[in-house]
Design a protein around this motif. Structure first.
Motif, PDB file in Angstrom:
ATOM      1  N   ILE A 111    -101.083  12.042 -38.018  1.00  0.00           N
ATOM      2  CA  ILE A 111     -99.807  11.525 -38.194  1.00  0.00           C
ATOM      3  C   ILE A 111     -99.207  12.001 -36.943  1.00  0.00           C
ATOM      4  N   GLY A 112     -99.381  13.235 -36.337  1.00  0.00           N
ATOM      5  CA  GLY A 112     -98.237  13.804 -35.381  1.00  0.00           C
ATOM      6  C   GLY A 112     -97.125  14.379 -36.122  1.00  0.00           C
ATOM      7  N   ASP A 113     -96.191  14.655 -35.308  1.00  0.00           N
ATOM      8  CA  ASP A 113     -94.819  15.183 -35.653  1.00  0.00           C
ATOM      9  C   ASP A 113     -94.069  14.204 -36.689  1.00  0.00           C
ATOM     10  N   TYR A 114     -94.014  14.645 -38.055  1.00  0.00           N
ATOM     11  CA  TYR A 114     -93.464  13.697 -38.822  1.00  0.00           C
ATOM     12  C   TYR A 114     -92.035  13.281 -38.693  1.00  0.00           C
ATOM     13  N   ASN A 115     -91.205  14.095 -37.744  1.00  0.00           N
ATOM     14  CA  ASN A 115     -90.004  13.768 -37.366  1.00  0.00           C
ATOM     15  C   ASN A 115     -89.763  12.648 -36.132  1.00  0.00           C
ATOM     16  N   GLY A 116     -91.014  12.495 -35.687  1.00  0.00           N
ATOM     17  CA  GLY A 116     -90.998  11.695 -34.240  1.00  0.00           C
ATOM     18  C   GLY A 116     -91.372  10.226 -34.672  1.00  0.00           C
ATOM     19  N   ILE A 117     -91.852   9.519 -33.753  1.00  0.00           N
ATOM     20  CA  ILE A 117     -92.121   8.121 -34.030  1.00  0.00           C
ATOM     21  C   ILE A 117     -93.184   7.723 -34.571  1.00  0.00           C
ATOM     22  N   ASP A 169     -89.467  18.662 -45.124  1.00  0.00           N
ATOM     23  CA  ASP A 169     -88.128  18.327 -45.162  1.00  0.00           C
ATOM     24  C   ASP A 169     -88.034  17.286 -43.605  1.00  0.00           C
ATOM     25  N   ILE A 170     -88.113  16.342 -44.121  1.00  0.00           N
ATOM     26  CA  ILE A 170     -88.208  15.169 -43.246  1.00  0.00           C
ATOM     27  C   ILE A 170     -86.626  14.629 -42.682  1.00  0.00           C
ATOM     28  N   GLU A 171     -86.613  14.906 -41.224  1.00  0.00           N
ATOM     29  CA  GLU A 171     -85.451  14.720 -40.629  1.00  0.00           C
ATOM     30  C   GLU A 171     -85.595  13.845 -39.193  1.00  0.00           C
ATOM     31  N   PRO A 172     -85.887  12.531 -39.080  1.00  0.00           N
ATOM     32  CA  PRO A 172     -86.118  12.022 -38.120  1.00  0.00           C
ATOM     33  C   PRO A 172     -85.307  12.089 -37.020  1.00  0.00           C
ATOM     34  N   GLY A 173     -86.143  12.463 -35.807  1.00  0.00           N
ATOM     35  CA  GLY A 173     -85.238  12.872 -34.366  1.00  0.00           C
ATOM     36  C   GLY A 173     -85.113  14.326 -34.532  1.00  0.00           C
ATOM     37  N   VAL A 174     -85.271  15.138 -35.248  1.00  0.00           N
ATOM     38  CA  VAL A 174     -84.947  16.739 -35.275  1.00  0.00           C
ATOM     39  C   VAL A 174     -86.148  17.312 -34.876  1.00  0.00           C
ATOM     40  N   VAL A 175     -85.983  18.285 -33.858  1.00  0.00           N
ATOM     41  CA  VAL A 175     -87.061  19.076 -33.639  1.00  0.00           C
ATOM     42  C   VAL A 175     -87.324  20.298 -34.620  1.00  0.00           C
ATOM     43  N   ALA A 176     -88.443  20.588 -35.269  1.00  0.00           N
ATOM     44  CA  ALA A 176     -88.641  21.325 -36.142  1.00  0.00           C
ATOM     45  C   ALA A 176     -90.133  22.095 -36.080  1.00  0.00           C
ATOM     46  N   GLN A 177     -90.026  23.431 -35.952  1.00  0.00           N
ATOM     47  CA  GLN A 177     -91.348  24.247 -36.086  1.00  0.00           C
ATOM     48  C   GLN A 177     -92.271  23.755 -37.291  1.00  0.00           C
ATOM     49  N   GLU A 178     -91.624  23.627 -38.439  1.00  0.00           N
ATOM     50  CA  GLU A 178     -92.656  23.059 -39.449  1.00  0.00           C
ATOM     51  C   GLU A 178     -93.390  21.895 -39.302  1.00  0.00           C
ATOM     52  N   ALA A 179     -92.617  20.890 -38.480  1.00  0.00           N
ATOM     53  CA  ALA A 179     -93.209  19.345 -38.234  1.00  0.00           C
ATOM     54  C   ALA A 179     -94.287  19.788 -37.086  1.00  0.00           C
ATOM     55  N   ASP A 180     -93.985  20.563 -36.207  1.00  0.00           N
ATOM     56  CA  ASP A 180     -95.038  21.032 -35.030  1.00  0.00           C
ATOM     57  C   ASP A 180     -96.323  21.412 -35.879  1.00  0.00           C
TER      58      ASP A 180
END
Length: 140
Positions: free
Chosen positions: A42-48, A116-127
């Protein structure tokens, strides 16, 4: 974003053709007996990534080509399904590739946390989640 959908589908078919091109005749015969399984991280859930995956899999032609397993989170997919207003995007949770069903979107949850999904926001947890999903996909 509609052009992205068709681009992703074209890319998917190109990958299938490329795999088929480099297979031996024996491998092609075995493939006809056993369905091709494709794992998608799924990749970075804040990305596309989640949006591209959902829009690509909305085209039923993709599901006819291979058994699809998404390594990610049903919570993340549910969030984007709601944001994109795609109530007809359905999936099922499975614990392993062996449980995955043909012509269905299968999801293996790699983490039970509620991100904590925040589209467009860089987050270490998403990485970290993206890495965990990729790791799970490569170990399957």
């Amino acid at each position: 974003m509609e052009s992205l959908r068709f681009g992703a589908i074209d890319y998917f078919y190109m990958l299938l053709r490329l795999v088929h091109t480099y297979m031996t005749n024996q491998q092609k015969e075995e493939l006809q007996e056993e369905e091709l399984t494709i794992g998608i991280s799924i990749g970075d859930y804040n990305g596309i990534g989640p949006e591209v995956i959902i829009k690509t899999l909305m085209d039923n032609r993709v599901l006819r080509q291979a058994r699809i397993v998404i390594y990610g989170s049903t919570r993340i997919l549910g969030y984007y399904r709601k944001v994109l207003k795609l109530s007809n995007f359905n999936y099922q949770t499975v614990q392993s590739v062996e449980e995955a069903r043909s012509r269905k979107i299968n999801v293996i949850n790699v983490n039970q946390d509620n991100p904590d999904i925040e589209p467009g926001v860089v987050a270490q947890e998403a990485d970290q989640f993206a890495f965990a999903a990729l790791e799970a996909a490569t170990q399957a």
